[in-house]
Design an enzyme around this catalytic site. Sequence first.
Site, PDB file in Angstrom:
ATOM      1  N   LYS A 205      17.436  18.848  29.443  1.00  0.00           N
ATOM      2  CA  LYS A 205      18.633  19.716  29.493  1.00  0.00           C
ATOM      3  C   LYS A 205      19.845  18.862  29.159  1.00  0.00           C
ATOM      4  CE  LYS A 205      16.798  22.794  33.034  1.00  0.00           C
ATOM      5  NZ  LYS A 205      16.835  23.084  34.463  1.00  0.00           N
TER       6      LYS A 205
ATOM      7  N   ARG B 239      31.675  21.898  51.025  1.00  0.00           N
ATOM      8  CA  ARG B 239      32.949  22.620  50.864  1.00  0.00           C
ATOM      9  C   ARG B 239      33.042  23.807  51.804  1.00  0.00           C
ATOM     10  NH1 ARG B 239      31.996  22.614  44.522  1.00  0.00           N
ATOM     11  NH2 ARG B 239      29.966  22.945  45.470  1.00  0.00           N
TER      12      ARG B 239
ATOM     13  N   HIS C  22      34.365  15.289  44.248  1.00  0.00           N
ATOM     14  CA  HIS C  22      33.347  14.229  44.293  1.00  0.00           C
ATOM     15  C   HIS C  22      33.985  12.907  44.697  1.00  0.00           C
ATOM     16  CE1 HIS C  22      31.025  16.562  40.966  1.00  0.00           C
ATOM     17  NE2 HIS C  22      30.279  16.620  42.055  1.00  0.00           N
TER      18      HIS C  22
ATOM     19  N   SER D 237      32.370  21.314  39.424  1.00  0.00           N
ATOM     20  CA  SER D 237      32.294  20.942  38.001  1.00  0.00           C
ATOM     21  C   SER D 237      32.241  22.199  37.132  1.00  0.00           C
ATOM     22  CB  SER D 237      31.048  20.103  37.741  1.00  0.00           C
ATOM     23  OG  SER D 237      31.073  18.922  38.500  1.00  0.00           O
TER      24      SER D 237
END
Length: 164
Positions: A45, A97, A21, A134
């Site tokens: 969430k 990516r 990031h 992540s």
Amino acid sequence: MTTLIRRCVCPGSFDPVTAGHLDILVRAAALFDEVVVAILHNPAKSGTFPVERRLELVRESLPHSVREGVRVEAFANRLLVDVCRDVGAEAIVKGLRGGTDFAYEMPMARMNKHLTGVETVFLPGEAALEHVSSSLVKEVFRYGGDITGMVPDVVLEALRDLKR
Ligand code: PNS
């Protein structure tokens, strides 16, 4: 004379921010006058880190050289296109990516363009960080793997704190 500020949004969950990031944020800051890092979240969430902690971790991870031109904000239950309109951004910047990211991101880029005309700019992710996400770094860390260099030091510390 009015000066046109070229502003982009770098959106994501950033739960937590990774070296991948940061690479994209720094490169976006070189292309635009202002970068708004938009942490988009659903309050229903919980995620791994509370959104306030995610904000702090991004802010603390930014190199000093770009801090002036980058602001970090959280947005709950919002469409990305509405966030772009509210902050006055003409583009969304995202890292790719590889092919899987491309397949995931293309419909969103087209949908966002369809909705308001906002453009998406894709930057090729740093090859050395292609495998970094992540979710993967959290999993590797959870089972004792070494994630040095994949996340900023403050994130490594924050993950250690979660385990204590
Ligand atoms: O870091 P992530 O989880 O890959 O980020 C995905 C994110 C938050 C950028 C994406 O889900 C998003 O844009 N959400 C906001 C809601 C929205 O605008 N949905 C329609 C996308 S076309």
